[in-house]
Design a protein around this motif. Structure first.
Motif, PDB file in Angstrom:
ATOM      1  N   LEU A 262       0.928  -1.130   0.062  1.00 20.47           N
ATOM      2  CA  LEU A 262       0.017   0.007   0.052  1.00 20.47           C
ATOM      3  C   LEU A 262       0.624   1.477  -0.130  1.00 20.47           C
ATOM      4  O   LEU A 262       0.781   2.189  -0.728  1.00 20.47           O
ATOM      5  N   ALA A 263       1.976   1.277   0.839  1.00 18.46           N
ATOM      6  CA  ALA A 263       2.796   2.370   0.914  1.00 18.46           C
ATOM      7  C   ALA A 263       3.524   2.596  -0.456  1.00 18.46           C
ATOM      8  O   ALA A 263       3.829   3.827  -0.815  1.00 18.46           O
ATOM      9  N   LEU A 264       4.092   1.620  -0.962  1.00 21.14           N
ATOM     10  CA  LEU A 264       4.525   1.563  -2.387  1.00 21.14           C
ATOM     11  C   LEU A 264       3.781   1.807  -3.370  1.00 21.14           C
ATOM     12  O   LEU A 264       4.169   3.005  -4.287  1.00 21.14           O
ATOM     13  N   ALA A 265       2.428   1.695  -3.282  1.00 15.83           N
ATOM     14  CA  ALA A 265       1.582   2.326  -4.181  1.00 15.83           C
ATOM     15  C   ALA A 265       1.153   3.718  -4.156  1.00 15.83           C
ATOM     16  O   ALA A 265       1.193   4.457  -5.236  1.00 15.83           O
ATOM     17  N   ALA A 266       1.192   4.130  -2.873  1.00 14.13           N
ATOM     18  CA  ALA A 266       1.077   5.461  -2.641  1.00 14.13           C
ATOM     19  C   ALA A 266       2.312   6.327  -3.035  1.00 14.13           C
ATOM     20  O   ALA A 266       2.137   7.622  -3.386  1.00 14.13           O
ATOM     21  N   ARG A 267       3.607   5.758  -2.869  1.00 17.12           N
ATOM     22  CA  ARG A 267       4.777   6.363  -3.224  1.00 17.12           C
ATOM     23  C   ARG A 267       4.793   6.581  -5.004  1.00 17.12           C
ATOM     24  O   ARG A 267       5.382   7.591  -5.247  1.00 17.12           O
ATOM     25  N   HIS A 268       4.516   5.758  -5.646  1.00 19.72           N
ATOM     26  CA  HIS A 268       4.807   5.581  -6.914  1.00 19.72           C
ATOM     27  C   HIS A 268       3.626   6.161  -7.697  1.00 19.72           C
ATOM     28  O   HIS A 268       3.911   6.483  -8.867  1.00 19.72           O
ATOM     29  N   ARG A 269       2.392   6.248  -7.216  1.00 27.00           N
ATOM     30  CA  ARG A 269       1.052   6.653  -7.746  1.00 27.00           C
ATOM     31  C   ARG A 269       0.750   8.011  -6.662  1.00 27.00           C
ATOM     32  O   ARG A 269      -0.047   7.494  -5.668  1.00 27.00           O
ATOM     33  N   ARG A 270       1.320   9.125  -7.024  1.00 25.00           N
ATOM     34  CA  ARG A 270       0.612  10.060  -6.034  1.00 25.00           C
ATOM     35  C   ARG A 270      -0.885  10.288  -5.812  1.00 25.00           C
ATOM     36  O   ARG A 270      -1.284  10.773  -4.840  1.00 25.00           O
TER      37      ARG A 270
ATOM     38  N   ALA B 202      -2.925   7.915  -5.460  1.00 22.13           N
ATOM     39  CA  ALA B 202      -3.431   6.808  -4.615  1.00 22.13           C
ATOM     40  C   ALA B 202      -2.984   7.212  -3.068  1.00 22.13           C
ATOM     41  O   ALA B 202      -3.652   6.568  -2.130  1.00 22.13           O
ATOM     42  N   ALA B 203      -2.062   8.084  -2.959  1.00 23.18           N
ATOM     43  CA  ALA B 203      -1.616   8.248  -1.577  1.00 23.18           C
ATOM     44  C   ALA B 203      -2.843   8.915  -0.740  1.00 23.18           C
ATOM     45  O   ALA B 203      -3.096   8.618   0.457  1.00 23.18           O
ATOM     46  N   GLY B 204      -3.572   9.792  -1.337  1.00 26.75           N
ATOM     47  CA  GLY B 204      -4.834  10.509  -0.600  1.00 26.75           C
ATOM     48  C   GLY B 204      -5.976   9.313  -0.105  1.00 26.75           C
ATOM     49  O   GLY B 204      -6.112   9.334   1.158  1.00 26.75           O
ATOM     50  N   PRO B 205      -6.313   8.486  -1.123  1.00 24.32           N
ATOM     51  CA  PRO B 205      -7.225   7.468  -0.537  1.00 24.32           C
ATOM     52  C   PRO B 205      -6.633   6.546   0.185  1.00 24.32           C
ATOM     53  O   PRO B 205      -7.321   6.278   1.303  1.00 24.32           O
ATOM     54  N   VAL B 206      -5.431   6.052   0.124  1.00 21.54           N
ATOM     55  CA  VAL B 206      -4.737   5.118   0.970  1.00 21.54           C
ATOM     56  C   VAL B 206      -4.766   5.636   2.323  1.00 21.54           C
ATOM     57  O   VAL B 206      -5.275   5.074   3.195  1.00 21.54           O
ATOM     58  N   LEU B 207      -4.227   6.782   2.451  1.00 20.02           N
ATOM     59  CA  LEU B 207      -4.095   7.317   3.826  1.00 20.02           C
ATOM     60  C   LEU B 207      -5.447   7.534   4.468  1.00 20.02           C
ATOM     61  O   LEU B 207      -5.554   7.438   5.910  1.00 20.02           O
TER      62      LEU B 207
ATOM     63  N   VAL C  54      -9.609   6.309   8.548  1.00 20.26           N
ATOM     64  CA  VAL C  54     -11.031   6.222   8.906  1.00 20.26           C
ATOM     65  C   VAL C  54     -11.033   4.899   9.808  1.00 20.26           C
ATOM     66  O   VAL C  54     -11.575   4.973  10.833  1.00 20.26           O
ATOM     67  N   LEU C  55     -10.270   3.584   9.213  1.00 22.32           N
ATOM     68  CA  LEU C  55     -10.301   2.394   9.992  1.00 22.32           C
ATOM     69  C   LEU C  55      -9.771   2.678  11.541  1.00 22.32           C
ATOM     70  O   LEU C  55     -10.384   1.881  12.330  1.00 22.32           O
ATOM     71  N   TYR C  56      -8.927   3.468  11.522  1.00 20.95           N
ATOM     72  CA  TYR C  56      -8.316   3.527  12.968  1.00 20.95           C
ATOM     73  C   TYR C  56      -9.106   4.388  14.119  1.00 20.95           C
ATOM     74  O   TYR C  56      -8.755   4.220  15.111  1.00 20.95           O
ATOM     75  N   THR C  57     -10.182   5.228  13.286  1.00 23.78           N
ATOM     76  CA  THR C  57     -10.909   5.894  14.226  1.00 23.78           C
ATOM     77  C   THR C  57     -12.294   5.040  14.656  1.00 23.78           C
ATOM     78  O   THR C  57     -13.079   5.363  15.595  1.00 23.78           O
TER      79      THR C  57
END
Length: 225
Positions: free
Chosen positions: A52-60, A62-67, A72-75
């Motif tokens: 997930l982090a790699l996808a967010a790193r290489h595809r900018r 994707a970073a917003g939706p992933v984070l 939201v899951l953590y809350t």
């Protein structure tokens, strides 16, 4: 018949050596289950967080939706999370593991992504100039340099998991949380205190071991004398 004055179990004291000696096997089984649930949850979370982090790193994009999704899951409150997962996993250890994995993603993804973003671009360019392909660049350059930040996330996720495992007592798979829950229902002071202290000890020891592993894996971060 009254209990003898030296019977701390009968007097229901918080500190009671007789509890430790008489419940040794019960405590050991609870500790083992606690460690298993914690380790499996963090390892699965790490296996999911890296891609997930790699996808967010290489595809900018994707970073917003992933984070956002992981945040939201953590809350979501733990009781609500387990209730939502109950139809899928039933009353099993898998229910607890699945919940802890989802909670760990926020901490792991954010720290791994931060570590990857902190790798200097000139370092990447130098590696490419030396003939490093994308996979070799990732494994030999980017991930090692991102390791300190990633390990920080692993440490926090592990300590959090040690604490959250206790909530699994509501479905019978809470490790030491089972003893805490049962002790609270019966007001068994020695059991509540002993299980709680053991949770703290596990968290502290796990954090220290991970810190040691981080120092061994990242010798270049140590200051030279």
């Amino acid at each position: 018949m009254t209990a003898p004055p030296d019977d701390c179990l009968a007097r229901n004291e918080w500190l009671c050596g007789a509890y430790l000696s008489s419940r040794r096997e019960i405590l050991w089984d609870a500790v083992v289950q606690h460690l298993q649930l914690t380790a499996v949850s963090v390892l699965i979370g790490l296996a999911l967080a890296v891609p997930l982090a790699l996808a967010a790193r290489h595809r900018r994009w994707a970073a917003g939706p992933v984070l956002a999704v992981t945040t939201v899951l953590y809350t979501v409150p733990s009781l609500a999370m387990f209730s939502l997962l109950l139809p899928v996993y039933g009353l099993s250890a898998s229910l607890v593991v699945a919940g802890l994995v989802l909670y760990s993603l926020t901490l792991l993804v954010r720290n791994i992504l931060a570590g990857l973003r902190a790798v200097p671009e000139e370092t990447r360019q130098a590696a490419r100039g030396m003939g490093y392909g994308p996979l070799r660049l990732l494994l030999a350059v980017e991930l090692p340099l991102a390791l300190p930040a990633a390990m920080a996330g692993v440490r926090i996720a592990t300590v959090s998991a040690v604490s959250l495992v206790t909530v699994g007592a509501i479905v019978g798979y809470g490790g030491l949380g089972n003893l805490i829950y049962a002790g609270m229902n019966t007001y068994f002071k020695a059991q509540v205190l002993t299980a709680s202290v053991l949770c703290v000890v596990i968290a502290v020891v796990a954090d220290l071991l991970l810190l040691l592993a981080q120092r061994l894996l990242t010798p270049w971060t140590r200051r030279q004398p």
